[in-house]
Design an enzyme around this catalytic site. Structure first.
Site, PDB file in Angstrom:
ATOM      1  N   PRO A   8     -63.165 -29.054  31.730  1.00 49.86           N
ATOM      2  CA  PRO A   8     -63.896 -27.782  31.709  1.00 49.86           C
ATOM      3  C   PRO A   8     -64.405 -27.546  30.288  1.00 49.86           C
ATOM      4  O   PRO A   8     -63.714 -27.895  29.322  1.00 49.86           O
ATOM      5  CB  PRO A   8     -62.840 -26.739  32.072  1.00 49.86           C
ATOM      6  CG  PRO A   8     -61.539 -27.466  32.222  1.00 49.86           C
ATOM      7  CD  PRO A   8     -61.712 -28.851  31.704  1.00 49.86           C
ATOM      8  N   TYR A  10     -67.002 -24.748  27.716  1.00 46.96           N
ATOM      9  CA  TYR A  10     -67.842 -23.546  27.667  1.00 46.96           C
ATOM     10  C   TYR A  10     -68.566 -23.466  26.332  1.00 46.96           C
ATOM     11  O   TYR A  10     -68.125 -24.051  25.338  1.00 46.96           O
ATOM     12  CB  TYR A  10     -67.017 -22.285  27.948  1.00 46.96           C
ATOM     13  CG  TYR A  10     -66.018 -21.917  26.875  1.00 46.96           C
ATOM     14  CD1 TYR A  10     -64.898 -22.717  26.637  1.00 46.96           C
ATOM     15  CD2 TYR A  10     -66.179 -20.771  26.100  1.00 46.96           C
ATOM     16  CE1 TYR A  10     -63.967 -22.375  25.658  1.00 46.96           C
ATOM     17  CE2 TYR A  10     -65.258 -20.415  25.127  1.00 46.96           C
ATOM     18  CZ  TYR A  10     -64.163 -21.213  24.914  1.00 46.96           C
ATOM     19  OH  TYR A  10     -63.250 -20.889  23.950  1.00 46.96           O
ATOM     20  N   ASP A  39     -68.611 -24.115  32.220  1.00 47.35           N
ATOM     21  CA  ASP A  39     -68.364 -22.740  32.638  1.00 47.35           C
ATOM     22  C   ASP A  39     -69.653 -21.966  32.360  1.00 47.35           C
ATOM     23  O   ASP A  39     -69.803 -21.332  31.312  1.00 47.35           O
ATOM     24  CB  ASP A  39     -67.185 -22.180  31.832  1.00 47.35           C
ATOM     25  CG  ASP A  39     -66.848 -20.747  32.214  1.00 47.35           C
ATOM     26  OD1 ASP A  39     -67.595 -20.146  33.012  1.00 47.35           O
ATOM     27  OD2 ASP A  39     -65.833 -20.236  31.695  1.00 47.35           O
ATOM     28  N   ARG A  76     -57.474 -19.877  32.350  1.00 47.00           N
ATOM     29  CA  ARG A  76     -58.847 -20.325  32.081  1.00 47.00           C
ATOM     30  C   ARG A  76     -59.198 -21.525  32.952  1.00 47.00           C
ATOM     31  O   ARG A  76     -58.325 -22.311  33.312  1.00 47.00           O
ATOM     32  CB  ARG A  76     -58.980 -20.746  30.620  1.00 47.00           C
ATOM     33  CG  ARG A  76     -58.680 -19.617  29.697  1.00 47.00           C
ATOM     34  CD  ARG A  76     -58.823 -20.029  28.245  1.00 47.00           C
ATOM     35  NE  ARG A  76     -58.451 -18.876  27.434  1.00 47.00           N
ATOM     36  CZ  ARG A  76     -57.648 -18.925  26.398  1.00 47.00           C
ATOM     37  NH1 ARG A  76     -57.140 -20.066  25.997  1.00 47.00           N
ATOM     38  NH2 ARG A  76     -57.352 -17.834  25.741  1.00 47.00           N
ATOM     39  N   ASP A 107     -61.181 -29.818  26.563  1.00 52.83           N
ATOM     40  CA  ASP A 107     -62.100 -30.382  25.559  1.00 52.83           C
ATOM     41  C   ASP A 107     -61.571 -30.314  24.128  1.00 52.83           C
ATOM     42  O   ASP A 107     -62.149 -30.936  23.231  1.00 52.83           O
ATOM     43  CB  ASP A 107     -63.512 -29.762  25.676  1.00 52.83           C
ATOM     44  CG  ASP A 107     -63.554 -28.259  25.436  1.00 52.83           C
ATOM     45  OD1 ASP A 107     -62.508 -27.658  25.105  1.00 52.83           O
ATOM     46  OD2 ASP A 107     -64.654 -27.682  25.590  1.00 52.83           O
ATOM     47  N   ASP A 108     -60.476 -29.577  23.903  1.00 47.17           N
ATOM     48  CA  ASP A 108     -60.000 -29.409  22.528  1.00 47.17           C
ATOM     49  C   ASP A 108     -58.721 -30.196  22.207  1.00 47.17           C
ATOM     50  O   ASP A 108     -58.288 -30.222  21.063  1.00 47.17           O
ATOM     51  CB  ASP A 108     -59.781 -27.920  22.216  1.00 47.17           C
ATOM     52  CG  ASP A 108     -58.817 -27.247  23.194  1.00 47.17           C
ATOM     53  OD1 ASP A 108     -58.569 -27.808  24.284  1.00 47.17           O
ATOM     54  OD2 ASP A 108     -58.329 -26.163  22.868  1.00 47.17           O
ATOM     55  N   GLU A 194     -50.343 -24.992  36.296  1.00 44.35           N
ATOM     56  CA  GLU A 194     -49.905 -26.376  36.473  1.00 44.35           C
ATOM     57  C   GLU A 194     -48.862 -26.456  37.591  1.00 44.35           C
ATOM     58  O   GLU A 194     -48.962 -27.288  38.482  1.00 44.35           O
ATOM     59  CB  GLU A 194     -49.323 -26.927  35.159  1.00 44.35           C
ATOM     60  CG  GLU A 194     -50.334 -27.029  34.013  1.00 44.35           C
ATOM     61  CD  GLU A 194     -50.497 -25.761  33.198  1.00 44.35           C
ATOM     62  OE1 GLU A 194     -50.015 -24.685  33.650  1.00 44.35           O
ATOM     63  OE2 GLU A 194     -51.095 -25.826  32.108  1.00 44.35           O
ATOM     64  N   HIS A 221     -51.672 -30.880  22.247  1.00 43.47           N
ATOM     65  CA  HIS A 221     -52.380 -29.669  22.653  1.00 43.47           C
ATOM     66  C   HIS A 221     -52.933 -28.987  21.398  1.00 43.47           C
ATOM     67  O   HIS A 221     -52.516 -27.892  21.021  1.00 43.47           O
ATOM     68  CB  HIS A 221     -51.402 -28.746  23.412  1.00 43.47           C
ATOM     69  CG  HIS A 221     -51.990 -27.485  23.906  1.00 43.47           C
ATOM     70  ND1 HIS A 221     -51.690 -26.259  23.361  1.00 43.47           N
ATOM     71  CD2 HIS A 221     -52.877 -27.246  24.893  1.00 43.47           C
ATOM     72  CE1 HIS A 221     -52.373 -25.319  24.006  1.00 43.47           C
ATOM     73  NE2 HIS A 221     -53.089 -25.898  24.933  1.00 43.47           N
ATOM     74  N   THR A 222     -53.848 -29.662  20.742  1.00 44.63           N
ATOM     75  CA  THR A 222     -54.464 -29.089  19.541  1.00 44.63           C
ATOM     76  C   THR A 222     -55.419 -27.974  19.958  1.00 44.63           C
ATOM     77  O   THR A 222     -55.977 -27.988  21.054  1.00 44.63           O
ATOM     78  CB  THR A 222     -55.238 -30.164  18.760  1.00 44.63           C
ATOM     79  OG1 THR A 222     -55.993 -30.965  19.682  1.00 44.63           O
ATOM     80  CG2 THR A 222     -54.281 -31.061  17.995  1.00 44.63           C
TER      81      THR A 222
END
Ligand code: UGA
Ligand code: MN
Length: 244
Positions: A8, A10, A39, A76, A107-108, A194, A221-222
């Site tokens: 996902p 945005y 999004d 989200r 994406d992060d 999850e 999980h940056t």
């Protein structure tokens, strides 16, 4: 098997930078198909142009998050992940035999290449540790005799699957044989997405531990710092239009 990565994404100042880092990783992974879900009410030009040059097999989808769900404290990317799942099911409805593995790649985050080797052997649902999440340096499934028996986590240890979105992969076969499994808005509390999803398709006993019995962190999980645009001019001052 092909690895399907559902991302996902945005629009925001760091979007193209995030997607660039992700594509630079994915480009090094064999047989990876990137399902990028914006999004947004339409596909953006920025993402379309980006994907066209990314040099990766990809599918570009879009679905907007309803405005009422764009609030702090709410999950989200529910609609975007479901759009990716729907695309996968649609594409494979007539040819169920093809081997594939799905995972949800925000994406992060930061992904090591080893992670893809690990997840590619997923038979049903595989799990592994995630770094920098849950208020700890890492969270991980606790493994005994090759089975998941609990969770090392600092946050809501009562979750049936105390795992971040980046901590599991699912075989395409499982996605196809559970056609109704989706992410749910109704009743889904923050951080429960999850668990709510996984309990529709598997059990804790059935999970396949990866990354040396869940002792190696191969994904982080940056989160990217919000950009300072305090000096951005109110009107366009540059002599040319620049895509950032
Ligand atoms: C954590 C989890 O790691 C996410 O998987 C989970 O979706 C999220 O919490 C949640 O609250 O639901 P976090 O780093 O807080 O992640 O969330 P983001 O990285 O900001 O968002 C997760 C993904 O959704 C990203 O790929 C992001 O680009 C996308 N997103 C975020 C949207 O598509 N729309 C938005 O409005 C916000
Ligand atoms: Mn994130």
């Amino acid at each position: 098997p092909t690895i399907y990565a559902i991302t996902p994404t945005y629009s925001r100042p760091v979007q193209k930078a995030e997607l660039t880092r992700l594509a630079n990783t994915f480009r090094q992974v064999a047989q990876l198909h990137w399902i990028l879900v914006e999004d947004a009410a339409a596909r953006s030009e920025l993402v379309s142009r980006f994907l066209a040059r990314a040099g990766l097999p990809s599918t570009h989808l879009h679905v907007p998050t309803p405005r009422r769900y764009k609030r702090p404290g709410l999950p989200r990317a529910t609609e975007q992940r479901n759009a990716g799942l729907a695309w996968l099911r649609q594409r494979h409805q007539h040819q169920r035999a093809q081997p594939g593995v799905l995972f949800f790649a925000d994406d992060d985050n930061t992904y090591s290449l080893e992670l893809f080797q690990e997840m590619r052997t997923t038979r049903k649902v595989s799990v592994w540790p995630v770094g920098l999440v849950g208020g700890r340096r890492y969270e991980r499934p606790l493994v005994e005799n090759g089975k998941v028996v609990g969770w090392y986590t600092g946050w809501r240890a009562d979750r049936p699957f105390a795992i971040d979105m980046a901590g599991f992969a699912v075989s395409l076969q499982v996605i196809l044989s559970n056609p109704k499994a989706v992410f749910k808005r109704r009743g889904s509390q923050p951080g429960m997405q999850e668990s709510d999803f996984l309990k529709q398709i598997t059990t804790v006993e059935e999970l396949e531990p990866k990354a040396s019995n869940c002792t190696k962190v191969l994904v982080w999980h940056t989160r990217t710092e919000k950009v300072n645009l305090a000096n951005e001019p109110k009107y366009h001052l540059d002599t040319v239009k620049i895509e950032v």
